[in-house]
Design a protein around this motif. Structure first.
Motif, PDB file in Angstrom:
ATOM      1  N   UNK A  34     -43.681 -12.935  22.337  1.00  0.00           N
ATOM      2  CA  UNK A  34     -43.942 -12.322  21.036  1.00  0.00           C
ATOM      3  C   UNK A  34     -42.690 -11.777  20.380  1.00  0.00           C
ATOM      4  N   UNK A  35     -41.833 -11.166  21.161  1.00  0.00           N
ATOM      5  CA  UNK A  35     -40.585 -10.607  20.626  1.00  0.00           C
ATOM      6  C   UNK A  35     -39.689 -11.719  20.083  1.00  0.00           C
ATOM      7  N   UNK A  36     -39.545 -12.822  20.817  1.00  0.00           N
ATOM      8  CA  UNK A  36     -38.714 -13.939  20.362  1.00  0.00           C
ATOM      9  C   UNK A  36     -39.278 -14.537  19.073  1.00  0.00           C
ATOM     10  N   UNK A  37     -40.598 -14.738  19.017  1.00  0.00           N
ATOM     11  CA  UNK A  37     -41.214 -15.286  17.807  1.00  0.00           C
ATOM     12  C   UNK A  37     -41.057 -14.343  16.622  1.00  0.00           C
ATOM     13  N   UNK A  38     -41.204 -13.044  16.859  1.00  0.00           N
ATOM     14  CA  UNK A  38     -41.031 -12.073  15.774  1.00  0.00           C
ATOM     15  C   UNK A  38     -39.608 -12.083  15.236  1.00  0.00           C
ATOM     16  N   UNK A  39     -38.628 -12.161  16.124  1.00  0.00           N
ATOM     17  CA  UNK A  39     -37.224 -12.199  15.680  1.00  0.00           C
ATOM     18  C   UNK A  39     -36.964 -13.442  14.828  1.00  0.00           C
ATOM     19  N   UNK A  40     -37.488 -14.589  15.260  1.00  0.00           N
ATOM     20  CA  UNK A  40     -37.316 -15.822  14.492  1.00  0.00           C
ATOM     21  C   UNK A  40     -37.979 -15.690  13.118  1.00  0.00           C
ATOM     22  N   UNK A  41     -39.206 -15.187  13.110  1.00  0.00           N
ATOM     23  CA  UNK A  41     -39.947 -15.028  11.847  1.00  0.00           C
ATOM     24  C   UNK A  41     -39.219 -14.091  10.894  1.00  0.00           C
ATOM     25  N   UNK A  42     -38.774 -12.935  11.410  1.00  0.00           N
ATOM     26  CA  UNK A  42     -38.083 -11.959  10.565  1.00  0.00           C
ATOM     27  C   UNK A  42     -36.766 -12.507  10.036  1.00  0.00           C
ATOM     28  N   UNK A  43     -36.047 -13.260  10.860  1.00  0.00           N
ATOM     29  CA  UNK A  43     -34.773 -13.856  10.437  1.00  0.00           C
ATOM     30  C   UNK A  43     -34.995 -14.767   9.232  1.00  0.00           C
ATOM     31  N   UNK A  44     -35.997 -15.631   9.312  1.00  0.00           N
ATOM     32  CA  UNK A  44     -36.272 -16.547   8.215  1.00  0.00           C
ATOM     33  C   UNK A  44     -36.831 -15.815   6.995  1.00  0.00           C
ATOM     34  N   UNK A  45     -37.695 -14.840   7.218  1.00  0.00           N
ATOM     35  CA  UNK A  45     -38.277 -14.093   6.090  1.00  0.00           C
ATOM     36  C   UNK A  45     -37.209 -13.352   5.301  1.00  0.00           C
ATOM     37  N   UNK A  46     -36.187 -12.834   5.969  1.00  0.00           N
ATOM     38  CA  UNK A  46     -35.090 -12.160   5.249  1.00  0.00           C
ATOM     39  C   UNK A  46     -34.367 -13.130   4.318  1.00  0.00           C
ATOM     40  N   UNK A  47     -34.503 -14.415   4.554  1.00  0.00           N
ATOM     41  CA  UNK A  47     -33.887 -15.452   3.730  1.00  0.00           C
ATOM     42  C   UNK A  47     -34.895 -16.085   2.768  1.00  0.00           C
ATOM     43  N   UNK A  48     -36.097 -15.482   2.693  1.00  0.00           N
ATOM     44  CA  UNK A  48     -37.134 -15.994   1.808  1.00  0.00           C
ATOM     45  C   UNK A  48     -37.755 -17.288   2.300  1.00  0.00           C
ATOM     46  N   UNK A  49     -37.681 -17.516   3.599  1.00  0.00           N
ATOM     47  CA  UNK A  49     -38.188 -18.761   4.172  1.00  0.00           C
ATOM     48  C   UNK A  49     -39.189 -18.452   5.284  1.00  0.00           C
ATOM     49  N   UNK A  50     -39.712 -19.501   5.902  1.00  0.00           N
ATOM     50  CA  UNK A  50     -40.618 -19.332   7.037  1.00  0.00           C
ATOM     51  C   UNK A  50     -40.050 -20.057   8.243  1.00  0.00           C
ATOM     52  N   UNK A  51     -40.371 -19.546   9.421  1.00  0.00           N
ATOM     53  CA  UNK A  51     -39.829 -20.128  10.653  1.00  0.00           C
ATOM     54  C   UNK A  51     -40.693 -21.276  11.151  1.00  0.00           C
TER      55      UNK A  51
END
Length: 103
Positions: free
Chosen positions: A58-75
């Motif tokens: 869950x932590x790894x998936x959340x980090x990936x999701x948040x990284x992309x969301x900060x760029x206006x994208x989806x993981x």
């Protein structure tokens, strides 16, 4: 009887304290670009308990999701590698992912 009750309550308190320590929490690395353009990786780990892998995952998936969301994208997860299967050991999850535009 009262002494037995006190002894039992001490055992119960110790078990709860140990269980809380075993539950632990997850931590992750920073997102890093891989050698493949547009692909990133992040790793997470968690210790203790039966659900340690789930917390790392869950932590790894959340980090990936948040990284992309900060760029206006989806993981989009490409590959996940897991480690650790025994209780009381460090469980890990490493994901390679890409960021894609939101539609």
């Amino acid at each position: 009887m009262l002494n037995k009750l006190r002894d039992w309550s001490r055992v119960a308190i110790a078990a709860l304290a140990t269980g809380g320590a075993l539950a632990g929490c997850a931590s992750s690395t920073h997102v890093v670009a891989t050698d493949k353009p547009g692909t990133y990786t992040v790793a997470a780990s968690a210790t203790g308990g039966r659900m340690a892998w789930a917390r790392a995952h869950g932590e790894a998936l959340n980090e990936a999701r948040e990284y992309c969301e900060r760029r206006g994208m989806q993981s989009s997860i490409n590959v996940e590698t897991v480690s650790g299967v025994e209780m009381l050991t460090t469980h890990g999850s490493s994901v390679n992912f890409e960021c894609h535009p939101k539609f």
